[in-house]
Design a protein around this motif. Sequence first.
Motif, PDB file in Angstrom:
ATOM      1  N   GLY A  28    -101.431 -31.098  42.213  1.00 40.07           N
ATOM      2  CA  GLY A  28    -100.313 -30.599  42.850  1.00 40.07           C
ATOM      3  C   GLY A  28    -100.134 -29.249  42.209  1.00 40.07           C
ATOM      4  N   VAL A  29    -100.416 -29.096  40.964  1.00 37.47           N
ATOM      5  CA  VAL A  29    -100.010 -27.748  40.007  1.00 37.47           C
ATOM      6  C   VAL A  29    -100.939 -26.885  40.317  1.00 37.47           C
ATOM      7  CG1 VAL A  29     -99.942 -27.053  37.896  1.00 37.47           C
ATOM      8  CG2 VAL A  29     -98.298 -28.960  38.130  1.00 37.47           C
ATOM      9  N   ALA A  30    -102.235 -27.389  40.315  1.00 37.03           N
ATOM     10  CA  ALA A  30    -103.391 -26.488  40.764  1.00 37.03           C
ATOM     11  C   ALA A  30    -103.148 -26.011  42.015  1.00 37.03           C
ATOM     12  CB  ALA A  30    -104.630 -27.214  40.409  1.00 37.03           C
ATOM     13  N   ILE A  31    -102.754 -26.777  42.995  1.00 35.41           N
ATOM     14  CA  ILE A  31    -102.601 -26.238  44.313  1.00 35.41           C
ATOM     15  C   ILE A  31    -101.481 -25.082  44.359  1.00 35.41           C
ATOM     16  CG2 ILE A  31    -102.043 -26.658  46.616  1.00 35.41           C
ATOM     17  CD1 ILE A  31    -103.266 -29.416  46.364  1.00 35.41           C
ATOM     18  N   ILE A  32    -100.530 -25.369  43.708  1.00 32.95           N
ATOM     19  CA  ILE A  32     -99.275 -24.457  43.701  1.00 32.95           C
ATOM     20  C   ILE A  32     -99.330 -23.158  42.982  1.00 32.95           C
ATOM     21  CG2 ILE A  32     -96.741 -24.140  42.850  1.00 32.95           C
ATOM     22  CD1 ILE A  32     -96.282 -27.240  43.152  1.00 32.95           C
ATOM     23  N   GLY A  33    -100.294 -23.183  41.928  1.00 32.95           N
ATOM     24  CA  GLY A  33    -100.684 -22.037  41.438  1.00 32.95           C
ATOM     25  C   GLY A  33    -101.659 -21.132  42.367  1.00 32.95           C
ATOM     26  N   GLY A  34    -102.451 -21.801  43.006  1.00 35.81           N
ATOM     27  CA  GLY A  34    -103.507 -21.169  43.978  1.00 35.81           C
ATOM     28  C   GLY A  34    -102.829 -20.655  45.121  1.00 35.81           C
ATOM     29  N   VAL A  35    -101.834 -21.281  45.582  1.00 36.71           N
ATOM     30  CA  VAL A  35    -101.153 -20.749  46.851  1.00 36.71           C
ATOM     31  C   VAL A  35    -100.130 -19.502  46.295  1.00 36.71           C
ATOM     32  CG1 VAL A  35     -99.210 -21.286  48.338  1.00 36.71           C
ATOM     33  CG2 VAL A  35    -101.153 -22.917  48.088  1.00 36.71           C
ATOM     34  N   THR A  40     -99.293 -13.581  46.726  1.00 41.06           N
ATOM     35  CA  THR A  40     -99.171 -12.507  46.143  1.00 41.06           C
ATOM     36  C   THR A  40    -100.078 -11.330  46.772  1.00 41.06           C
ATOM     37  OG1 THR A  40     -98.404 -13.352  43.918  1.00 41.06           O
ATOM     38  CG2 THR A  40     -98.943 -11.049  43.969  1.00 41.06           C
ATOM     39  N   ARG A  41    -101.403 -11.930  46.530  1.00 41.76           N
ATOM     40  CA  ARG A  41    -102.444 -10.864  47.275  1.00 41.76           C
ATOM     41  C   ARG A  41    -102.231 -10.662  48.576  1.00 41.76           C
ATOM     42  NH1 ARG A  41    -108.601 -12.204  45.463  1.00 41.76           N
ATOM     43  NH2 ARG A  41    -108.572 -10.115  46.547  1.00 41.76           N
ATOM     44  N   LEU A  42    -101.892 -11.642  49.410  1.00 42.74           N
ATOM     45  CA  LEU A  42    -101.709 -11.522  50.792  1.00 42.74           C
ATOM     46  C   LEU A  42    -100.093 -10.358  51.156  1.00 42.74           C
ATOM     47  CD1 LEU A  42    -102.208 -14.824  52.398  1.00 42.74           C
ATOM     48  CD2 LEU A  42    -103.548 -12.824  52.988  1.00 42.74           C
ATOM     49  N   SER A  43     -99.436 -10.566  50.236  1.00 49.71           N
ATOM     50  CA  SER A  43     -98.071  -9.739  50.416  1.00 49.71           C
ATOM     51  C   SER A  43     -98.639  -8.338  50.099  1.00 49.71           C
ATOM     52  CB  SER A  43     -97.271 -10.145  49.431  1.00 49.71           C
ATOM     53  OG  SER A  43     -96.109  -9.273  49.197  1.00 49.71           O
ATOM     54  N   SER A  44     -99.375  -8.079  49.117  1.00 50.59           N
ATOM     55  CA  SER A  44     -99.784  -6.663  48.701  1.00 50.59           C
ATOM     56  C   SER A  44    -100.904  -6.139  49.774  1.00 50.59           C
ATOM     57  CB  SER A  44    -100.357  -6.601  47.312  1.00 50.59           C
ATOM     58  OG  SER A  44    -101.715  -7.389  47.489  1.00 50.59           O
ATOM     59  N   THR A  45    -101.569  -7.083  50.222  1.00 53.97           N
ATOM     60  CA  THR A  45    -102.309  -6.674  51.444  1.00 53.97           C
ATOM     61  C   THR A  45    -101.645  -6.000  52.791  1.00 53.97           C
ATOM     62  OG1 THR A  45    -104.241  -7.939  50.690  1.00 53.97           O
ATOM     63  CG2 THR A  45    -104.313  -7.145  52.992  1.00 53.97           C
ATOM     64  N   PHE A  46    -100.701  -7.034  53.147  1.00 54.00           N
ATOM     65  CA  PHE A  46     -99.828  -6.695  54.385  1.00 54.00           C
ATOM     66  C   PHE A  46     -99.141  -5.321  53.974  1.00 54.00           C
ATOM     67  CE2 PHE A  46    -100.371 -11.096  55.704  1.00 54.00           C
ATOM     68  CZ  PHE A  46    -101.045 -10.963  56.698  1.00 54.00           C
ATOM     69  N   ALA A  47     -98.450  -5.384  52.862  1.00 53.94           N
ATOM     70  CA  ALA A  47     -97.791  -3.805  52.632  1.00 53.94           C
ATOM     71  C   ALA A  47     -98.692  -2.877  52.642  1.00 53.94           C
ATOM     72  CB  ALA A  47     -97.270  -4.281  51.159  1.00 53.94           C
ATOM     73  N   ALA A  48    -100.021  -2.797  52.199  1.00 53.31           N
ATOM     74  CA  ALA A  48    -100.892  -1.873  52.304  1.00 53.31           C
ATOM     75  C   ALA A  48    -101.093  -1.468  53.770  1.00 53.31           C
ATOM     76  CB  ALA A  48    -102.168  -2.078  51.422  1.00 53.31           C
ATOM     77  N   VAL A  49    -101.436  -2.365  54.744  1.00 55.12           N
ATOM     78  CA  VAL A  49    -101.749  -2.205  56.004  1.00 55.12           C
ATOM     79  C   VAL A  49    -100.503  -1.687  56.800  1.00 55.12           C
ATOM     80  CG1 VAL A  49    -102.204  -3.600  58.160  1.00 55.12           C
ATOM     81  CG2 VAL A  49    -103.256  -4.078  56.066  1.00 55.12           C
ATOM     82  N   SER A  50     -99.325  -2.167  56.324  1.00 53.71           N
ATOM     83  CA  SER A  50     -98.022  -1.709  57.045  1.00 53.71           C
ATOM     84  C   SER A  50     -97.868  -0.055  56.440  1.00 53.71           C
ATOM     85  CB  SER A  50     -96.839  -2.628  56.539  1.00 53.71           C
ATOM     86  OG  SER A  50     -95.666  -1.943  56.767  1.00 53.71           O
ATOM     87  N   GLY A  51     -98.186   0.147  55.334  1.00 57.08           N
ATOM     88  CA  GLY A  51     -98.080   1.527  55.066  1.00 57.08           C
ATOM     89  C   GLY A  51     -98.920   2.496  55.819  1.00 57.08           C
ATOM     90  N   ASN A  52    -100.176   1.933  55.760  1.00 54.36           N
ATOM     91  CA  ASN A  52    -100.911   2.733  56.903  1.00 54.36           C
ATOM     92  C   ASN A  52    -100.807   2.982  57.944  1.00 54.36           C
ATOM     93  OD1 ASN A  52    -102.825   3.502  54.222  1.00 54.36           O
ATOM     94  ND2 ASN A  52    -104.040   1.326  54.521  1.00 54.36           N
TER      95      ASN A  52
END
Length: 54
Positions: A28-35, A40-52
């Motif tokens: 469970g701890v490993a899954i939570i860490g991975g998610v 975080t990576r998805l959030s930054s990707t969507f922010a970059a797409v939104s900015g473009n």
Amino acid sequence: MKNIFARFINDESGATAIEYGLIAALIGVAIIGGVRALGTRLSSTFAAVSGNLA
């Protein structure tokens, strides 16, 4: 009474249940860490797409 106490001492089913619980908690701890890392990576990707797009 001595026989009951000896059986209780030799019974390992409780220890097995605790081990399975610890393994499940570790997974469970490993899954939570991975998610969280993926989120975080998805959030930054969507922010970059939104900015473009803007």
